[in-house]
Design a protein around this motif. Structure first.
Motif, PDB file in Angstrom:
ATOM      1  N   ILE B 226     -85.146 -41.459 -27.267  1.00  0.00           N
ATOM      2  CA  ILE B 226     -84.118 -40.974 -26.328  1.00  0.00           C
ATOM      3  C   ILE B 226     -83.358 -42.165 -25.752  1.00  0.00           C
ATOM      4  O   ILE B 226     -82.125 -42.186 -25.719  1.00  0.00           O
ATOM      5  CB  ILE B 226     -84.759 -40.146 -25.192  1.00  0.00           C
ATOM      6  CG1 ILE B 226     -85.345 -38.845 -25.737  1.00  0.00           C
ATOM      7  CG2 ILE B 226     -83.725 -39.834 -24.108  1.00  0.00           C
ATOM      8  CD1 ILE B 226     -86.233 -38.097 -24.749  1.00  0.00           C
ATOM      9  N   ALA B 227     -84.104 -43.178 -25.309  1.00  0.00           N
ATOM     10  CA  ALA B 227     -83.475 -44.354 -24.709  1.00  0.00           C
ATOM     11  C   ALA B 227     -82.620 -45.085 -25.735  1.00  0.00           C
ATOM     12  O   ALA B 227     -81.512 -45.546 -25.433  1.00  0.00           O
ATOM     13  CB  ALA B 227     -84.547 -45.285 -24.151  1.00  0.00           C
ATOM     14  N   ARG B 228     -83.119 -45.180 -26.988  1.00  0.00           N
ATOM     15  CA  ARG B 228     -82.377 -45.899 -28.021  1.00  0.00           C
ATOM     16  C   ARG B 228     -81.049 -45.200 -28.303  1.00  0.00           C
ATOM     17  O   ARG B 228     -80.000 -45.825 -28.368  1.00  0.00           O
ATOM     18  CB  ARG B 228     -83.211 -45.969 -29.304  1.00  0.00           C
ATOM     19  CG  ARG B 228     -82.656 -46.913 -30.361  1.00  0.00           C
ATOM     20  CD  ARG B 228     -83.551 -46.946 -31.577  1.00  0.00           C
ATOM     21  NE  ARG B 228     -83.444 -45.705 -32.342  1.00  0.00           N
ATOM     22  CZ  ARG B 228     -82.656 -45.561 -33.423  1.00  0.00           C
ATOM     23  NH1 ARG B 228     -81.954 -46.572 -33.838  1.00  0.00           N
ATOM     24  NH2 ARG B 228     -82.598 -44.419 -34.062  1.00  0.00           N
ATOM     25  N   ARG B 229     -81.092 -43.872 -28.450  1.00  0.00           N
ATOM     26  CA  ARG B 229     -79.861 -43.139 -28.748  1.00  0.00           C
ATOM     27  C   ARG B 229     -78.845 -43.289 -27.612  1.00  0.00           C
ATOM     28  O   ARG B 229     -77.659 -43.468 -27.863  1.00  0.00           O
ATOM     29  CB  ARG B 229     -80.165 -41.662 -28.939  1.00  0.00           C
ATOM     30  CG  ARG B 229     -80.860 -41.413 -30.241  1.00  0.00           C
ATOM     31  CD  ARG B 229     -80.711 -39.991 -30.689  1.00  0.00           C
ATOM     32  NE  ARG B 229     -81.520 -39.808 -31.884  1.00  0.00           N
ATOM     33  CZ  ARG B 229     -81.497 -38.714 -32.615  1.00  0.00           C
ATOM     34  NH1 ARG B 229     -80.729 -37.709 -32.263  1.00  0.00           N
ATOM     35  NH2 ARG B 229     -82.251 -38.626 -33.680  1.00  0.00           N
ATOM     36  N   ALA B 230     -79.333 -43.198 -26.383  1.00  0.00           N
ATOM     37  CA  ALA B 230     -78.405 -43.202 -25.249  1.00  0.00           C
ATOM     38  C   ALA B 230     -77.853 -44.588 -24.984  1.00  0.00           C
ATOM     39  O   ALA B 230     -76.651 -44.743 -24.745  1.00  0.00           O
ATOM     40  CB  ALA B 230     -79.098 -42.657 -24.013  1.00  0.00           C
ATOM     41  N   THR B 231     -78.699 -45.619 -25.008  1.00  0.00           N
ATOM     42  CA  THR B 231     -78.238 -46.933 -24.565  1.00  0.00           C
ATOM     43  C   THR B 231     -77.785 -47.819 -25.714  1.00  0.00           C
ATOM     44  O   THR B 231     -76.962 -48.701 -25.516  1.00  0.00           O
ATOM     45  CB  THR B 231     -79.340 -47.679 -23.779  1.00  0.00           C
ATOM     46  OG1 THR B 231     -80.475 -47.845 -24.633  1.00  0.00           O
ATOM     47  CG2 THR B 231     -79.749 -46.904 -22.543  1.00  0.00           C
ATOM     48  N   GLN B 232     -78.299 -47.619 -26.926  1.00  0.00           N
ATOM     49  CA  GLN B 232     -77.906 -48.496 -28.026  1.00  0.00           C
ATOM     50  C   GLN B 232     -76.922 -47.839 -28.976  1.00  0.00           C
ATOM     51  O   GLN B 232     -75.999 -48.462 -29.457  1.00  0.00           O
ATOM     52  CB  GLN B 232     -79.143 -48.961 -28.801  1.00  0.00           C
ATOM     53  CG  GLN B 232     -79.957 -49.983 -28.014  1.00  0.00           C
ATOM     54  CD  GLN B 232     -81.277 -50.296 -28.689  1.00  0.00           C
ATOM     55  OE1 GLN B 232     -81.389 -50.227 -29.900  1.00  0.00           O
ATOM     56  NE2 GLN B 232     -82.272 -50.625 -27.897  1.00  0.00           N
ATOM     57  N   LEU B 233     -77.120 -46.552 -29.271  1.00  0.00           N
ATOM     58  CA  LEU B 233     -76.225 -45.879 -30.213  1.00  0.00           C
ATOM     59  C   LEU B 233     -75.082 -45.151 -29.516  1.00  0.00           C
ATOM     60  O   LEU B 233     -74.161 -44.686 -30.160  1.00  0.00           O
ATOM     61  CB  LEU B 233     -77.007 -44.880 -31.067  1.00  0.00           C
ATOM     62  CG  LEU B 233     -78.235 -45.412 -31.805  1.00  0.00           C
ATOM     63  CD1 LEU B 233     -78.865 -44.312 -32.638  1.00  0.00           C
ATOM     64  CD2 LEU B 233     -77.857 -46.596 -32.690  1.00  0.00           C
ATOM     65  N   GLY B 234     -75.195 -44.993 -28.188  1.00  0.00           N
ATOM     66  CA  GLY B 234     -74.154 -44.273 -27.469  1.00  0.00           C
ATOM     67  C   GLY B 234     -74.141 -42.784 -27.769  1.00  0.00           C
ATOM     68  O   GLY B 234     -73.191 -42.078 -27.467  1.00  0.00           O
ATOM     69  N   ASP B 235     -75.223 -42.277 -28.355  1.00  0.00           N
ATOM     70  CA  ASP B 235     -75.317 -40.861 -28.698  1.00  0.00           C
ATOM     71  C   ASP B 235     -75.955 -40.102 -27.538  1.00  0.00           C
ATOM     72  O   ASP B 235     -77.122 -39.715 -27.589  1.00  0.00           O
ATOM     73  CB  ASP B 235     -76.140 -40.715 -29.981  1.00  0.00           C
ATOM     74  CG  ASP B 235     -76.363 -39.264 -30.366  1.00  0.00           C
ATOM     75  OD1 ASP B 235     -75.668 -38.382 -29.821  1.00  0.00           O
ATOM     76  OD2 ASP B 235     -77.246 -39.022 -31.206  1.00  0.00           O
ATOM     77  N   VAL B 236     -75.174 -39.919 -26.479  1.00  0.00           N
ATOM     78  CA  VAL B 236     -75.728 -39.304 -25.267  1.00  0.00           C
ATOM     79  C   VAL B 236     -76.115 -37.841 -25.507  1.00  0.00           C
ATOM     80  O   VAL B 236     -77.145 -37.380 -25.036  1.00  0.00           O
ATOM     81  CB  VAL B 236     -74.723 -39.422 -24.097  1.00  0.00           C
ATOM     82  CG1 VAL B 236     -75.201 -38.629 -22.895  1.00  0.00           C
ATOM     83  CG2 VAL B 236     -74.547 -40.887 -23.720  1.00  0.00           C
ATOM     84  N   ASP B 237     -75.298 -37.127 -26.280  1.00  0.00           N
ATOM     85  CA  ASP B 237     -75.623 -35.726 -26.558  1.00  0.00           C
ATOM     86  C   ASP B 237     -76.963 -35.602 -27.269  1.00  0.00           C
ATOM     87  O   ASP B 237     -77.793 -34.765 -26.927  1.00  0.00           O
ATOM     88  CB  ASP B 237     -74.525 -35.094 -27.421  1.00  0.00           C
ATOM     89  CG  ASP B 237     -73.281 -34.807 -26.600  1.00  0.00           C
ATOM     90  OD1 ASP B 237     -73.413 -34.828 -25.356  1.00  0.00           O
ATOM     91  OD2 ASP B 237     -72.213 -34.593 -27.183  1.00  0.00           O
ATOM     92  N   GLY B 238     -77.137 -36.448 -28.269  1.00  0.00           N
ATOM     93  CA  GLY B 238     -78.396 -36.417 -29.016  1.00  0.00           C
ATOM     94  C   GLY B 238     -79.562 -36.702 -28.096  1.00  0.00           C
ATOM     95  O   GLY B 238     -80.595 -36.016 -28.140  1.00  0.00           O
ATOM     96  N   ALA B 239     -79.418 -37.721 -27.239  1.00  0.00           N
ATOM     97  CA  ALA B 239     -80.483 -38.069 -26.305  1.00  0.00           C
ATOM     98  C   ALA B 239     -80.778 -36.897 -25.379  1.00  0.00           C
ATOM     99  O   ALA B 239     -81.942 -36.592 -25.087  1.00  0.00           O
ATOM    100  CB  ALA B 239     -80.079 -39.291 -25.491  1.00  0.00           C
ATOM    101  N   ALA B 240     -79.717 -36.213 -24.936  1.00  0.00           N
ATOM    102  CA  ALA B 240     -79.900 -35.081 -24.031  1.00  0.00           C
ATOM    103  C   ALA B 240     -80.690 -33.963 -24.712  1.00  0.00           C
ATOM    104  O   ALA B 240     -81.615 -33.396 -24.136  1.00  0.00           O
ATOM    105  CB  ALA B 240     -78.542 -34.567 -23.564  1.00  0.00           C
ATOM    106  N   VAL B 241     -80.352 -33.676 -25.964  1.00  0.00           N
ATOM    107  CA  VAL B 241     -81.073 -32.631 -26.705  1.00  0.00           C
ATOM    108  C   VAL B 241     -82.553 -32.990 -26.799  1.00  0.00           C
ATOM    109  O   VAL B 241     -83.435 -32.168 -26.550  1.00  0.00           O
ATOM    110  CB  VAL B 241     -80.471 -32.440 -28.117  1.00  0.00           C
ATOM    111  CG1 VAL B 241     -81.349 -31.509 -28.942  1.00  0.00           C
ATOM    112  CG2 VAL B 241     -79.064 -31.880 -28.012  1.00  0.00           C
ATOM    113  N   LEU B 242     -82.828 -34.246 -27.146  1.00  0.00           N
ATOM    114  CA  LEU B 242     -84.219 -34.654 -27.299  1.00  0.00           C
ATOM    115  C   LEU B 242     -84.976 -34.576 -25.977  1.00  0.00           C
ATOM    116  O   LEU B 242     -86.141 -34.183 -25.944  1.00  0.00           O
ATOM    117  CB  LEU B 242     -84.301 -36.078 -27.855  1.00  0.00           C
ATOM    118  CG  LEU B 242     -83.815 -36.272 -29.291  1.00  0.00           C
ATOM    119  CD1 LEU B 242     -84.188 -37.655 -29.783  1.00  0.00           C
ATOM    120  CD2 LEU B 242     -84.398 -35.217 -30.212  1.00  0.00           C
TER     121      LEU B 242
END
Lengths: 205, 545
Positions: B226-242
């Motif tokens: 979750i942290a990797r997607r949000a802070t490194q990949l910028g995939d906030v939606d994906g992080a939110a789903v997870l």
């Protein structure tokens, strides 16, 4: 025959049992009488193998069992506060010893029913032990120890904490049960009438 | 059927000197407002993002997600099973035996649970050989070390009340020691075993700090992903789903475990007091378990400290001396200033301690004084406890980015996040104290001429002064070590110690690594000191219960 020779037990500097000797013949019911704090319960624990004596020996049919672990002695002990297993039903409590021996279910169920009948609790097999009254719990504890047909049965104040009427009725039941099964018994009590009513012989400690 | 006795009791429970009606709402106002603004709002923003069907399918279709879920699950199960097995012996020892150094052993076993996850991760990086770094077993070993306290506390508490004679009875019925364990002890401990296993599973399933430091990129837990997607990949939606997926999983586990645990509590009769080892064999067993446990619990921490003094093959103070310098060599900067992170952390911890004491104190007083909705208030204010720190951080990150609530760059958002995580612990430390105040005390004050509000102020508020100080200390310790939420809220130049430690240990080269160990040593000592002081005030038990 159960024999105790020169038993010594110390708790710290206090000597609880000081060279105690006694014998109980096979099939005999002996009452051990004495005020509280004289080491009666301690003696039973040593015989049951729950406590290692500082000196002396316990003999069963001339074999020295002083260092034999409890579970291999075939000596039953009825605790003053019953110590029924709270997670098991009445029937499972009574069948516990038979289960440890590896008996199959049908045999266990049969013997449990027989023992429940003997103490007038025929319908109690599936009752949780937490639901029992004081007198019922005592009876269940008694037949639980009798179930595996122990070579010696030890009773630690088995009728304490009951009202007079129930006490007398249970004392009669107990005497009958011990006679019928011809179990070698050592009974600890501080009540002289109880001792006289149940035992063949009384020893004062 | 209301007999005369019933009516008497009703009369007694209706106090003659009721507290003013506005008191509870007034007390609860600030904590409830804070909770709504900084917890409920971010959480609903998170949920709103997830409700869009596109983001769900996109997030679930990403390659590698199955692997992350599978690893998170199996490492949590393995960690739980191993923690239960490893914790059994010390739990037994501490519950059943009296021996010299028993209190010290209890502290040695309990303290790691309160250490920052980053410190535990750093300690195992220092202890384990390089071939273990980035492996699943490194993560699992650290999890066992961290959570043994849960088993010792929860299972030990129940084991300590099992009468000795229950096992004795089983033995006289012919049960061997193993049969006693299998047919009597384990079934009787089952509720505590389930409770401990659930807690350990929840902690390891949501593991962040230890997993991130030890698991490496090959073994991310859901939380790390979750942290990797949000802070490194910028995939906030994906992080939110997870993170919603994780929230649901946790809810299911808690519900399922509560169903299993629903059993009538047994009241045991008989002596269960811990006793001294008598025979020589017993004494060897006690000494053996105590020795192995002490070594296992202290070794990682000792190695961590010693590794901060090692460079190359020799001993050196270089890492400690250069802790204040942002540059490794003239002109070559690390981009982080370890010493500055120390000051940032202490500043945030002080703010978080004050805020947590304020919010926790008001909440506890409101919960304890409320006559009707106390339970609701209690559960509501505890909600952040059931939410992972990463979820809290992510929620804040995506909520406070639109004017006029664009607070992402504000420094106070970090201690606020810490306050959310720490406040439930402060409340838990205070409630038992407030509930143990004899009701007669307020009546006594009333007979001495105090108005109800005045009596409440003198008695209730007077009672929590000391535990409140302890609770504030606890909040400071939690803030110092907080890693999950901070990961989302941190900004360049304002790194906290855990963030700086993780960065230093993630770099190649011996010096940053030794500096990471040095900084982790400082964090270890600061946390241990605060916990030690707080324990003297009696706040420690609240956290483990």
């Amino acid at each position: 025959m159960l024999a105790v020779r020169d038993l010594v037990v110390r708790f710290g500097d206090r000597t609880v049992l000081d060279r105690v000797s006694l014998e109980v013949a096979t099939g005999e019911v002996v009452a051990l009488l004495g005020p509280s704090g004289v080491g009666k319960s301690t003696l039973l624990r040593v015989i049951a193998g729950l406590l290692t004596p500082d000196a002396g020996a316990v003999l069963l049919d001339d074999h020295d069992i002083t260092t034999l672990p409890s579970h291999r002695r075939n000596i039953g002990l009825v605790f003053q506060d019953e110590q029924l297993f709270p997670h098991l039903s009445v029937g499972q409590n009574i069948g516990f010893g038979l289960r440890m021996q590896g008996l199959d279910r049908t045999h266990i169920a049969q013997r449990v029913a027989e023992l429940l009948h003997l103490v007038g609790l025929d319908t109690f097999a599936d009752v949780p032990v937490t639901k029992l009254s004081g007198g019922e719990a005592k009876r269940v504890a008694l037949v639980r120890s009798v179930a595996p047909r122990p070579a010696v049965l030890l009773l630690d104040e088995p009728l304490s904490g009951l009202d007079r009427e129930l006490h007398d009725r249970l004392a009669g039941d107990l005497a009958r049960l011990l006679r019928a099964s011809a179990t070698t018994t050592l009974l600890v009590t501080h009540d002289h009438d109880e001792a006289a009513g149940i035992a063949d012989r009384i020893i004062t400690l | 059927m209301a007999g005369p006795v019933e009516r008497d009791r009703a009369a007694l429970s209706r106090p003659a000197n009721p507290l003013p009606r506005w008191l509870v709402p007034a007390l609860a106002a600030l904590p409830v407002l804070g909770l709504a603004l900084f917890y409920l709002w971010p959480l609903s923003t998170l949920l709103a993002r997830v409700v869009q069907p596109d983001s769900i399918t996109d997030a679930l279709r990403t390659p590698g997600l199955g692997r992350v879920l599978w690893f998170t699950l199996w490492q949590a199960v393995a960690s739980t099973v191993l923690t239960m097995l490893a914790g059994a012996a010390p739990a037994y020892l501490l519950a059943r035996y009296r021996f010299r150094g028993r209190r010290a052993l209890l502290a040695i076993v309990t303290v790691p649970f309160m250490l920052p996850t980053v410190v535990v991760g750093a300690a195992f990086l220092a202890l384990l050989p390089n071939s273990w770094h980035g492996t699943a077993r490194a993560v699992i070993v650290a999890h066992v070390f961290f959570n043994i306290a849960v088993v010792v506390r929860l299972v030990g508490a129940m084991w300590a009340v099992l009468p000795h004679d229950l096992s004795a009875a089983a033995r006289t019925l012919g049960a061997s020691p193993l049969q006693v364990l299998r047919f009597v002890v384990v079934p009787l401990l089952r509720p505590a075993l389930w409770a401990a296993a659930t807690v350990v599973f929840l902690f390891t399933f949501t593991s962040f700090g230890a997993a991130r430091l030890l698991g490496g990129p090959a073994h991310p837990t859901l939380e790390v992903e979750i942290a990797r997607r949000a802070t490194q990949l910028g995939d906030v939606d994906g992080a939110a789903v997870l993170s919603v997926l994780q929230l649901l999983t946790l809810a299911v586990v808690v519900w399922w475990s509560a169903r299993w645990q629903r059993r009538s509590t047994v009241h045991f009769v008989g002596n269960s007091a811990p006793r001294r080892a008598v025979s020589a064999r017993e004494r060897r067993v006690v000494a053996g378990i105590a020795g192995v446990t002490t070594t296992a619990m202290l070794a990682p921490l000792a190695v961590l400290v010693s590794r901060s003094f090692r460079l190359g093959d020799g001993w050196s103070l270089h890492a400690w001396r250069t802790l204040g310098a942002a540059e490794v060599r003239p002109g070559l900067s690390l981009g982080i200033d370890p010493l500055a992170s120390l000051f940032a952390s202490f500043r945030f911890a002080a703010v978080a301690a004050v805020l947590s004491a304020l919010a926790g104190g008001l909440s506890a007083l409101a919960i304890a004084s409320a006559r009707r909705h106390g339970k609701l208030l209690d559960v509501g204010l505890m909600l952040p406890l059931g939410t992972s720190a990463v979820t809290i951080g992510l929620g804040m990150l995506i909520t406070f980015d639109v004017a006029p609530f664009d607070w992402r760059a504000r420094w106070w958002l970090i201690p606020l996040g810490h306050t959310l995580v720490a406040t439930p612990f402060v409340v838990r430390a205070l409630l038992p104290v407030l509930r143990s105040i004899p009701p007669g005390q307020r009546d006594a004050a009333a007979t001495l001429g105090a108005s109800p509000a005045r009596a409440w102020l003198a008695i209730d508020v007077g009672h929590i002064a000391r535990p409140l100080a302890a609770g504030a200390g606890l909040a400071a310790a939690i803030s110092l070590g907080e890693f999950g939420a901070t990961t989302f809220l941190t900004r360049a130049g304002r790194e906290t110690m855990p963030i700086a430690i993780a960065r230093l240990l993630g770099r190649a080269g011996e010096l940053p690594r030794a500096q990471g160990f040095a900084l982790a040593t400082i964090l270890l000592l600061a946390t241990a000191f605060i916990i030690g002081v707080a324990e003297r005030q009696g706040a420690l038990d609240a956290r483990s219960s």
